[in-house]
Design an enzyme around this catalytic site. Structure first.
Site, PDB file in Angstrom:
ATOM      1  N   LYS A 128       0.840  -1.200   0.000  1.00  0.00           N
ATOM      2  CA  LYS A 128       0.000   0.000   0.000  1.00  0.00           C
ATOM      3  C   LYS A 128       0.877   1.253   0.000  1.00  0.00           C
ATOM      4  O   LYS A 128       1.854   1.340   0.753  1.00  0.00           O
ATOM      5  CB  LYS A 128      -0.911  -0.014   1.222  1.00  0.00           C
ATOM      6  CG  LYS A 128      -1.938   1.113   1.266  1.00  0.00           C
ATOM      7  CD  LYS A 128      -2.840   0.953   2.495  1.00  0.00           C
ATOM      8  CE  LYS A 128      -3.917   2.026   2.557  1.00  0.00           C
ATOM      9  NZ  LYS A 128      -4.808   1.852   3.741  1.00  0.00           N
TER      10      LYS A 128
ATOM     11  N   SER B  58      -9.768   2.286   2.964  1.00  0.00           N
ATOM     12  CA  SER B  58      -8.920   3.037   2.055  1.00  0.00           C
ATOM     13  C   SER B  58      -8.004   2.161   1.209  1.00  0.00           C
ATOM     14  O   SER B  58      -7.449   2.607   0.205  1.00  0.00           O
ATOM     15  CB  SER B  58      -8.066   4.018   2.865  1.00  0.00           C
ATOM     16  OG  SER B  58      -7.172   3.306   3.730  1.00  0.00           O
TER      17      SER B  58
ATOM     18  N   SER C  43      -9.890  -0.444   7.029  1.00  0.00           N
ATOM     19  CA  SER C  43      -9.358  -0.246   5.675  1.00  0.00           C
ATOM     20  C   SER C  43      -8.650  -1.445   5.070  1.00  0.00           C
ATOM     21  O   SER C  43      -8.255  -1.400   3.908  1.00  0.00           O
ATOM     22  CB  SER C  43      -8.415   0.963   5.662  1.00  0.00           C
ATOM     23  OG  SER C  43      -9.140   2.147   5.898  1.00  0.00           O
TER      24      SER C  43
END
Length: 502
Positions: A80, A155, A179
């Site tokens: 990420k 997210s 997330s």
């Protein structure tokens, strides 16, 4: 499309160890897949081709020389883009950090490199992890591989979509209010939020320091356990890091038994507001666990009803403080005012106006207000008191049950743009995942099946007491096995190659 990309990380590791395939072949197969489909999915913000292939070639050379290697050596992974990496840009999905290169690696990245796992690249996210849909990225939304007109969660939608689209067998995400788990639910993948402090946060760009946690994204419970063992453990660079050893999570995932375990259904995490197809799949999961010998009990956590409100005071308050360093002076984007005096305040204002997106600005304003003189006790202080009550609810629930269970998200993936103009509706996507972050307990989401209404994935969430991550893997692996036996294989085997039309 190479058949290699359909293999789990555990299977790939076994093939590599047996010499059936090379690390270069495995890595190249995933890079080819990224080249083929990521123009549609937009899971990656940066693809790390040269370094990934160089690491893979080094693994092959070492293996040929008979060196003892880590079990996951040569198995590629995506990271990420909130986690800093040397040699690749780290943007946090924001224009304010576009093109920025970190001078150091996050601790989890150091551990990936030590295990010699080729890093395929950096995945898309809501800007500074602020969102539930990966529509708030400055570099365009990520799309759900099941249906390209729908969101992949947030997210960390980029990491979940990359794994669901077979662009990577493993990925790292961060979980502040769900997330990792919520994207896992809507993409049919497995996502784990470890116990707070169980995995180092050093090198993860902070949104809310008391809530953030790095964790694994995968296509199976065993794969998540394998990755969790790589990244877990104490880190002296993280003051909140637990001293505990990571433990035998892989063994827990292989135990295959829930007989006698008490599994608590959280009364407050279901019912009104939950899609009928979500509730139906959840009920089926409970029956499978009951049939495997688990005792299903109902528990009540009354203060969970206040978790969402308290979270959306604590999180923006901490975010407004953490994002103060993005001032246009020290690093990142700098925008000069067009006219008037050239003061630091005016440079900061121009930079933030241009560099931050609407959702980030909204949360900074909310957080700054909640921390302001005269309002601190009424808002931030009161939210922290609610947090204590939520922790007490967990303590009471775990006195009655070994693990807790709920749907991961109240609905399946909604359409892109559907909730962009309604922030409150967007925030409700995290209603079932937020309590775990407020209390610091570990949570795992695994695929629970497809909703009848739309044929999209549903997630089942398991929660365990702090430091008892192994229980999640034990129960999760059993439930996964029971569900796959019912379906005749993994859920992702039922997915369209990319899902829907553009």
């Amino acid at each position: 499309m190479s058949e290699l990309i359909k293999n789990s990380a555990a299977v790939l590791a076994a093939k590599l160890a047996a010499g059936e395939v090379s690390a270069v072949e495995v890595t190249q197969a995933h890079l080819d897949r990224i080249a083929d489909v990521d123009g549609d999915v937009n899971a990656f913000l940066h693809v790390n081709t040269e370094e990934a292939l160089a690491v893979a070639a080094g693994v092959d050379k070492s293996r040929a020389a008979g060196e003892q290697l880590h079990a996951l050596a040569g198995v590629p992974i995506a990271v990420k883009d909130l986690i800093v990496t040397v040699g690749q840009p780290t943007t946090a999905g924001s224009k304010i950090l576009e093109g920025w290169h970190s001078p150091y690696d996050a601790t989890v990245v150091k551990k990936l490199r030590a295990a010699r796992m080729p890093i395929l690249g950096k995945t898309n996210l809501d800007e500074f992890a602020m969102g539930s849909s990966t529509e708030h990225s400055a570099f365009g939304p990520t799309r759900n591989p099941w249906d390209l007109d729908r969101i992949p969660g947030g997210s960390g939608g980029g990491s979940a979509a990359a794994v669901a689209a077979f662009e990577a067998p493993l990925a790292l995400g961060t979980d502040t209010g769900g997330s990792i788990r919520q994207p896992g639910a809507v993409t049919g993948t497995v996502g784990v939020k470890p116990t707070y402090g169980g995995v180092s946060r050093y090198g993860a760009i902070a949104m809310a320091s008391s809530l953030d946690q790095i964790g694994p994204v995968s296509r199976s419970v065993l794969d998540s356990a394998l990755l969790h063992e790589v990244i877990g453990g104490h880190d002296p660079f993280d003051s909140t890091s637990l001293p505990d050893p990571v433990g035998s999570l892989v063994e827990a995932a292989k135990r295959g038994d829930v007989k006698g375990l008490r599994i608590g259904v959280v009364k407050e995490l279901g019912g009104e507001g939950y899609q009928p197809g979500v509730q139906a799949r959840f009920a089926e999961a409970l029956e499978l666990l009951r049939g495997a010998g688990a005792e299903i009990v109902e528990v009540s956590c009354p203060n969970f009803e206040h978790a969402l409100g308290a979270y959306y005071l604590i999180m923006p308050s901490e975010a407004s403080s953490n994002l103060a360093k993005f001032d246009g002076v020290r690093y990142g984007l700098r925008v000069l005012p067009e006219d008037g005096p050239m003061t630091i305040e005016r440079v900061m204002g121009a930079t933030r106006a241009a560099g931050f997106g609407d959702e980030v600005k909204r949360r900074i304003i909310l957080g700054t207000y909640a921390l302001s003189a005269g309002y601190y006790d009424a808002y931030y202080g009161s939210a922290q008191k609610v947090r204590t009550l939520i922790q007490r609810d967990f303590d009471a629930a775990f006195a009655q049950a070994d693990v807790l269970i709920s749907p991961t998200a109240p609905t399946t993936a909604f359409k892109l743009g559907e909730k962009l103009d309604d922030p409150l509706a967007m925030y409700l996507n995290d209603v079932a995942t937020i309590p775990a972050n407020m209390a610091g307990v570990p949570g795992l989401s695994l695929p629970g099946g497809l909703a009848e209404e739309d044929g999209l994935p549903v997630g089942v969430q398991l929660l365990a007491p702090a430091r008892e991550d192994a229980r999640l893997y034990r129960v999760g692996a059993v439930l996964e096995s029971l569900l796959e036996e019912k379906w005749g294989g993994p859920l992702l085997a039922q997915a369209p190659v990319l899902g829907g039309s553009r």
